[in-house]
Design a protein around this motif. Structure first.
Motif, PDB file in Angstrom:
ATOM      1  N   UNK A   1       0.937  -1.163  -0.192  1.00 52.52           N
ATOM      2  CA  UNK A   1      -0.164   0.141  -0.024  1.00 52.52           C
ATOM      3  C   UNK A   1       0.846   1.312   0.086  1.00 52.52           C
ATOM      4  N   UNK A   2       1.915   1.319   0.451  1.00 56.76           N
ATOM      5  CA  UNK A   2       2.715   2.606   0.781  1.00 56.76           C
ATOM      6  C   UNK A   2       4.348   2.322   0.949  1.00 56.76           C
ATOM      7  N   UNK A   3       4.965   3.452   0.712  1.00 59.11           N
ATOM      8  CA  UNK A   3       6.373   3.418   0.987  1.00 59.11           C
ATOM      9  C   UNK A   3       7.039   4.694   1.324  1.00 59.11           C
ATOM     10  N   UNK A   4       8.001   4.663   1.887  1.00 60.27           N
ATOM     11  CA  UNK A   4       8.929   5.828   2.401  1.00 60.27           C
ATOM     12  C   UNK A   4      10.273   5.718   2.153  1.00 60.27           C
ATOM     13  N   UNK A   5      10.904   6.365   1.096  1.00 61.97           N
ATOM     14  CA  UNK A   5      12.361   6.204   1.039  1.00 61.97           C
ATOM     15  C   UNK A   5      13.005   7.682   1.203  1.00 61.97           C
ATOM     16  N   UNK A   6      13.795   7.862   2.088  1.00 58.86           N
ATOM     17  CA  UNK A   6      14.424   9.114   2.258  1.00 58.86           C
ATOM     18  C   UNK A   6      15.676   9.111   3.257  1.00 58.86           C
ATOM     19  N   UNK A   7      16.267  10.281   3.371  1.00 56.85           N
ATOM     20  CA  UNK A   7      17.323  10.300   4.334  1.00 56.85           C
ATOM     21  C   UNK A   7      16.868   9.703   5.749  1.00 56.85           C
TER      22      UNK A   7
ATOM     23  N   UNK B   1      13.162  10.345  10.813  1.00 59.54           N
ATOM     24  CA  UNK B   1      13.036  10.708  12.286  1.00 59.54           C
ATOM     25  C   UNK B   1      12.049  11.875  12.490  1.00 59.54           C
ATOM     26  N   UNK B   2      11.694  12.837  11.609  1.00 56.21           N
ATOM     27  CA  UNK B   2      10.793  13.840  11.575  1.00 56.21           C
ATOM     28  C   UNK B   2       9.504  13.580  10.858  1.00 56.21           C
ATOM     29  N   UNK B   3       9.649  12.728   9.667  1.00 51.86           N
ATOM     30  CA  UNK B   3       8.370  12.453   8.743  1.00 51.86           C
ATOM     31  C   UNK B   3       7.582  11.228   9.502  1.00 51.86           C
ATOM     32  N   UNK B   4       8.047  10.318   9.835  1.00 49.10           N
ATOM     33  CA  UNK B   4       7.349   9.342  10.445  1.00 49.10           C
ATOM     34  C   UNK B   4       6.355   9.828  11.747  1.00 49.10           C
ATOM     35  N   UNK B   5       6.764  10.686  12.667  1.00 52.03           N
ATOM     36  CA  UNK B   5       5.627  11.108  13.592  1.00 52.03           C
ATOM     37  C   UNK B   5       4.679  12.069  12.809  1.00 52.03           C
ATOM     38  N   UNK B   6       4.962  12.727  12.106  1.00 50.44           N
ATOM     39  CA  UNK B   6       3.893  13.791  11.120  1.00 50.44           C
ATOM     40  C   UNK B   6       2.929  12.838  10.422  1.00 50.44           C
ATOM     41  N   UNK B   7       3.409  11.827   9.906  1.00 48.15           N
ATOM     42  CA  UNK B   7       2.637  10.969   9.342  1.00 48.15           C
ATOM     43  C   UNK B   7       1.641  10.070  10.248  1.00 48.15           C
ATOM     44  N   UNK B   8       2.067   9.594  11.425  1.00 48.61           N
ATOM     45  CA  UNK B   8       1.593   8.995  12.411  1.00 48.61           C
ATOM     46  C   UNK B   8       0.226  10.029  12.959  1.00 48.61           C
ATOM     47  N   UNK B   9       0.542  11.205  13.010  1.00 48.14           N
ATOM     48  CA  UNK B   9      -0.350  12.389  13.356  1.00 48.14           C
ATOM     49  C   UNK B   9      -1.420  12.412  12.289  1.00 48.14           C
ATOM     50  N   UNK B  10      -1.087  12.426  11.168  1.00 49.77           N
ATOM     51  CA  UNK B  10      -2.202  12.382  10.133  1.00 49.77           C
ATOM     52  C   UNK B  10      -3.064  11.160  10.169  1.00 49.77           C
ATOM     53  N   UNK B  11      -2.642  10.101  10.378  1.00 50.87           N
ATOM     54  CA  UNK B  11      -3.319   8.869  10.510  1.00 50.87           C
ATOM     55  C   UNK B  11      -4.374   9.127  11.957  1.00 50.87           C
ATOM     56  N   UNK B  12      -3.887   9.623  13.099  1.00 49.72           N
ATOM     57  CA  UNK B  12      -4.542   9.953  14.171  1.00 49.72           C
ATOM     58  C   UNK B  12      -5.638  10.949  13.939  1.00 49.72           C
ATOM     59  N   UNK B  13      -5.446  11.743  12.854  1.00 46.94           N
ATOM     60  CA  UNK B  13      -6.585  12.815  12.771  1.00 46.94           C
ATOM     61  C   UNK B  13      -7.732  12.237  12.134  1.00 46.94           C
ATOM     62  N   UNK B  14      -7.555  11.285  11.333  1.00 46.50           N
ATOM     63  CA  UNK B  14      -8.745  10.704  10.534  1.00 46.50           C
ATOM     64  C   UNK B  14      -9.872  10.173  11.467  1.00 46.50           C
TER      65      UNK B  14
END
Length: 248
Positions: free
Chosen positions: A224-230, A235-248
Motif C-alpha cells: 500500500x505505501x512506501x517511504x524512502x528518504x534520508x 525521524x521527523x516525517x514518521x511522527x507527522x504521518x502518524x499524526x495524520x493517521x490519528x486525525x482521521x
C-alpha cells in the motif's frame, strides 16, 4: 556464470534498458503499442537471462503469470521490466528497469537502470548519496500526488518535484536530486523491491509509511505505501504521518 547477485541484477537491468532504448529509437510504434512492446520484449530478455544464470530460481514479474510456489521459496527474483510505461511511451526520461532478489522476504540485492540517463544503480557497489541541501525536496507523482505526501511537504516546507515512475523517484533520492519519496497510493512488490534494495545499500531509510519493514515475496503482491528518504528526515516525517493517521 555470474555468481554475485547484485552484479547479475545490474548486468540484466542495463541490458534490458538498452533494448528498450533501441525499441523506442526504431519509431515503429507509438503510445500504448510502444509501451506494450517494450514491456513484452524487456520481460522476455530478463526472464531468459535469469533462466540461464539461475535456472532453479523463482521469478515474480509484473509481465508474467505468478507461480505461487514462489511463496515457499527462500529466494525469489522480483522484476519490473519497464517501470513507468507511460513515461517511456511518451518519450520521457523518468522510467526505469527493476531487477531484484528478495531473500527471506527482504530486498537483499538489486539494480535499477535509468536507461535514458545512461545510469544503472546497484546495491553493490552501493551508491554514495550526496549531502543534503538546506531545504528538503520531495518527489511526487506527476498526476496524483498522495495527500499524505502533500501534507508532509507542507509541514516540513519541502519543495515538490513531480516525476514519473517509482524507480525514477526512488533513484532521484539516491542520486541526491531529491531527499524524500513518500508514496501512499498503492503499489506492487515489483514497483519497489529493486529501488529499496539500492536505497538500503546506500544507507537510506526505506519502510512502510508507519515505519514498519517492507516485506517481499508475499502471497498478496500489493504494497500500500512506501517511504524512502534520508534517515534524519525519517525521524521527523514518521511522527507527522502518524499524526495524520490519528486525525482521521
Amino acid at each position: 556464470m555470474v555468481t554475485d547477485d547484485a552484479l547479475l541484477a545490474t548486468a540484466i537491468a542495463a541490458e534490458a534498458g538498452k533494448l528498450l532504448l533501441a525499441i523506442r529509437a526504431e519509431g515503429r510504434e507509438t503510445g500504448k503499442a510502444l509501451g506494450d512492446r517494450g514491456d513484452r520484449e524487456a520481460n522476455a530478455l530478463i526472464l531468459d537471462r535469469l533462466r540461464t544464470a539461475r535456472p532453479d530460481a523463482f521469478v515474480l514479474s509484473e509481465e508474467s503469470a505468478d507461480d505461487k510456489l514462489r511463496c515457499a521459496a527462500a529466494q525469489t527474483w522480483i522484476v519490473d521490466p519497464l517501470d513507468g510505461t507511460r513515461e517511456y511511451a511518451e518519450g520521457r526520461d523518468d522510467w526505469a528497469v527493476h531487477v531484484a532478489l528478495a531473500v527471506g522476504g527482504r530486498a537483499e540485492a538489486g539494480a535499477v537502470a535509468l536507461p535514458s540517463l545512461g545510469v544503472t544503480l546497484s546495491s553493490s557497489p552501493a551508491p554514495v548519496v550526496p549531502p543534503a541541501p538546506t531545504r528538503p525536496r520531495m518527489v511526487v507523482s506527476r498526476t496524483r500526488p498522495a495527500p499524505q505526501a502533500l501534507a508532509v511537504a507542507e509541514a516540513i516546507d519541502a519543495e515538490l518535484i513531480p516525476m514519473g515512475s517509482a524507480g525514477a523517484k526512488a533513484m532521484a533520492v539516491v542520486l541526491g536530486q531529491a531527499d524524500i519519496y513518500l508514496h501512499a497510493g498503492g503499489q506492487y512488490e515489483w514497483d519497489s523491491c529493486a529501488p529499496v534494495a539500492v536505497a538500503l545499500a546506500a544507507g537510506l531509510h526505506a519502510s512502510r509509511i508507519d515505519g514498519s519493514p517492507l516485506y517481499y515475496n508475499c502471497l498478496d503482491t500489493w504494497l500500500p505505501d512506501l517511504l524512502i528518504c534520508r534517515r534524519d528526515d525519517a525521524a521527523r516525517i514518521l511522527p507527522i504521518i502518524a499524526g495524520l493517521a490519528g486525525d482521521r
